[in-house]
Design an enzyme around this catalytic site. Structure first.
Site, PDB file in Angstrom:
ATOM      1  N   GLY A  56       0.872  -1.291  -0.021  1.00 28.63           N
ATOM      2  CA  GLY A  56       0.266   0.299  -0.035  1.00 28.63           C
ATOM      3  C   GLY A  56       0.668   1.020   0.158  1.00 28.63           C
ATOM      4  O   GLY A  56       2.037   0.804   0.513  1.00 28.63           O
ATOM      5  N   CYS A  83       4.761  -6.468   1.705  1.00 26.98           N
ATOM      6  CA  CYS A  83       5.360  -5.516   1.367  1.00 26.98           C
ATOM      7  C   CYS A  83       4.638  -4.155   2.523  1.00 26.98           C
ATOM      8  O   CYS A  83       4.713  -4.493   3.596  1.00 26.98           O
ATOM      9  CB  CYS A  83       5.096  -4.062   0.630  1.00 26.98           C
ATOM     10  N   TYR A  84       3.453  -3.781   2.516  1.00 28.71           N
ATOM     11  CA  TYR A  84       2.782  -2.828   3.600  1.00 28.71           C
ATOM     12  C   TYR A  84       2.285  -3.250   4.648  1.00 28.71           C
ATOM     13  O   TYR A  84       2.107  -3.403   5.866  1.00 28.71           O
ATOM     14  CB  TYR A  84       2.244  -1.622   2.991  1.00 28.71           C
ATOM     15  N   HIS A 170       7.593  -7.475  -3.402  1.00 28.58           N
ATOM     16  CA  HIS A 170       6.426  -8.142  -4.183  1.00 28.58           C
ATOM     17  C   HIS A 170       6.977  -8.981  -4.232  1.00 28.58           C
ATOM     18  O   HIS A 170       6.541  -9.399  -6.070  1.00 28.58           O
ATOM     19  CB  HIS A 170       5.940  -7.076  -5.265  1.00 28.58           C
ATOM     20  N   GLU A 172       4.607 -11.443  -6.531  1.00 29.83           N
ATOM     21  CA  GLU A 172       3.455 -10.963  -7.024  1.00 29.83           C
ATOM     22  C   GLU A 172       3.365 -10.609  -8.887  1.00 29.83           C
ATOM     23  O   GLU A 172       2.861 -10.784  -9.671  1.00 29.83           O
ATOM     24  CB  GLU A 172       2.078 -10.292  -7.478  1.00 29.83           C
ATOM     25  N   ASP A 228     -11.717  -8.664 -25.033  1.00 27.13           N
ATOM     26  CA  ASP A 228     -12.648  -8.555 -23.680  1.00 27.13           C
ATOM     27  C   ASP A 228     -13.922  -8.582 -24.575  1.00 27.13           C
ATOM     28  O   ASP A 228     -14.795  -9.751 -24.104  1.00 27.13           O
ATOM     29  CB  ASP A 228     -12.805  -7.463 -23.102  1.00 27.13           C
ATOM     30  N   LYS A 373      -6.986 -10.263 -18.158  1.00 30.61           N
ATOM     31  CA  LYS A 373      -6.964 -10.243 -19.595  1.00 30.61           C
ATOM     32  C   LYS A 373      -6.683 -11.341 -20.349  1.00 30.61           C
ATOM     33  O   LYS A 373      -6.972 -12.826 -21.019  1.00 30.61           O
ATOM     34  CB  LYS A 373      -6.069  -9.319 -20.535  1.00 30.61           C
TER      35      LYS A 373
END
Length: 517
Positions: A56, A83-84, A170, A172, A228, A373
């Site tokens: 964050g 992280c945060y 991070h 991710e 999409d 996506k």
């Protein structure tokens, strides 16, 4: 209560938060995102198997900063802070977090100093992605360090019991070399649940939900022809058949030959489109507008106005139309700060989520709102949609308007349309189109001096942009061959009137966004 176990991701406002959910699903586990101030009842309802606290933008020691609620630790499930999230755990248990004398942003090396299950299959040194200006200075009692980086002595920590972990980097984002493996180890070896997420299951569930929600009513869909909206149209057609009314709006902001290609593609699939020519309307409302946010909002509102007008004309023919379907995706939501988090930093308004008036004559349904996506493309493959549709590069809802920096005019659209067509045509010719995630051209609002023949020129600049990404949340610029770029530049300058210079954008996301506006 949910019958399957859920990895609950708690959002503290990071721009990467949705990626955590994506990575957990990629590994094969169901995950959902909730705001940091969510109630205990809502979390318990999801049948949580683990809790992951996101990063964050705030500092844990700031007044009014998001915080970890006490009940999370009463759920008796494994916890991972990122992280945060790590810093919040440390502060919660009595450790110390302070402003760092040196900000750590970008790639750095992680060094494992203690063996641990979450590091199984990960080398002692690897690249990770850091994005923080605060750091842990002192661990709480019963916590110890298991990995470090140059500027983060407590880059990965855990408690003695082994059910609470924290990482400063991070995992991710794709820039973290073994980030996905670390998340996989956490779920498989620490949490210990069976895999429970497949796109085939999602698709079956979504078709049932759409049928139950819509019933015998009709649904209109703004079909752009992109991945999409195209996959969504075919999904809705499978779910409700002729009760779907796809509306293709020719905004005048489309790519070269776009309208004819879309009509042909859907005729081949047996789906009839309602075609609306609104070119003059869009150019009229965009006259004199230069600010990116204003462009997006105007285009969004204009789309809805046209839908309303078109729907009124269709009512006599088709009866009551109660639903408007949109192809909104996770990245659209997080970057528009409408994912439910009170602390996310807004980047830009997206066409699908930022231009809607407060009162609509339709109920909005967004079947892909929680997907990325590449997950939509997976659904397309399951539905046996032709590759020429599902492998198309992403195209923004506002069209070429957000690839023209400054005012949008017919002249500027024509320049950009021709340049972009040349770029994409050359990519296809050299078999490079499917090797990049997205490629496009941008018309810049500046003129530069050039020499064309024996004459001095003073004309516009085209920027070429090509990136590789998995989901649009992070991206690296594509290393296209210099000979190829030279060929594209030559063609654009020779074939597009008013252009005398071509440049190539070599900025990754972050720090830049993929689109320029």
């Amino acid at each position: 209560m949910y019958t399957i176990k859920t990895v609950v991701v708690i959002d503290f406002g990071s721009q990467y938060t949705q990626l955590i959910v994506r990575r957990i699903r990629e590994i094969g586990y169901y995950a959902e995102l909730l705001s940091w101030d969510v109630s205990k009842e809502e979390v318990v309802e999801l049948n949580p198997a683990a809790i992951i606290f996101s990063g964050g933008p705030a500092s844990v020691f700031e007044e009014g900063a998001p915080y970890i609620q006490d009940y999370f630790f009463e759920l008796n499930v494994p916890i991972l802070g990122i992280c945060y999230g790590l810093q919040s755990i440390i502060q919660k248990f009595g450790g110390k977090v302070e402003k760092s004398s040196k900000r750590e942003f970008g790639r750095t090396f992680l060094e494992i100093i203690k063996k641990d299950p979450i590091f199984d299959g990960i080398p002692k040194k690897s690249e990770v992605w850091m994005s923080h200006s605060d750091r842990v200075e002192e661990l709480p009692e019963n916590f110890y360090v298991i990995a470090q980086s140059e500027n983060s002595p407590y880059a990965v920590v855990r408690n003695v019991e082994g059910n609470i972990y924290g990482v400063q980097f991070h995992p991710e984002v794709t820039h973290s070399q073994y980030g996905r493996k670390l998340l996989s180890n956490f779920i498989e070896k620490v949490v210990g649940i069976e895999k429970n997420w497949r796109m085939e299951d999602f698709l079956e569930k979504k078709i049932r939900e759409i049928r139950e929600t819509v019933g015998e009513n009709k649904v209109i869909l703004g079909l752009s022809g992109g991945v999409d909206s195209s996959v969504l149209a075919i999904l809705l057609n499978k779910a409700i058949g002729n009760n779907l009314i796809p509306i293709f709006v020719d905004t005048g902001l489309l790519r070269l030959n776009e309208k004819s290609e879309v009509v042909e593609n859907f005729e081949d699939l047996g789906i009839d489109l309602v075609i609306v020519d609104a070119q003059e309307k869009f150019f009229e409302v965009l006259k004199g507008v230069e600010a990116p946010e204003e462009k997006r909002k105007i285009i969004g509102h204009t789309f809805i106005e046209i839908f309303n007008e078109t729907a009124k004309k269709l009512l006599e023919k088709h009866g009551d139309i109660k639903f408007l379907a949109q192809g909104t995706l996770y990245p659209d939501v997080i970057e528009s700060k409408v994912c439910g988090s009170k602390s996310a930093a807004k980047i830009k308004t997206h066409h699908n989520v930022g231009g809607l008036p407060e009162k609509l004559p339709f109920k909005v349904i967004e079947p892909f709102r929680n997907l990325f996506k590449d997950e939509v493309r997976q659904i397309g493959k399951i539905l046996n949609i032709p590759e020429k549709i599902i492998n198309r590069h992403p195209f923004p809802g506002p069209g070429l308007a957000v690839r023209i920096i400054g005012e949008v005019t017919k002249e500027s659209v024509e320049k950009l349309r021709k340049a972009d067509y040349i770029f994409i045509e050359e990519l296809r010719k050299e078999n490079l189109y499917d090797k990049v995630w997205q490629a496009f051209s941008v018309l810049l609002p500046i003129k530069t001096v050039g020499v064309m023949g024996d004459y001095r020129s003073y004309e516009n600049v085209i920027a070429l942009r090509a990136v590789n990404s998995e989901d649009g949340m992070t991206a690296d610029w594509a290393k296209l061959p210099s000979e190829f770029l030279n060929q594209v530049a030559k063609r654009i300058i020779n074939e597009v009137s008013g252009i005398n210079r071509v440049v190539y954008d070599i900025t990754s996301k972050p720090p830049a966004t993929i689109e320029w506006e």
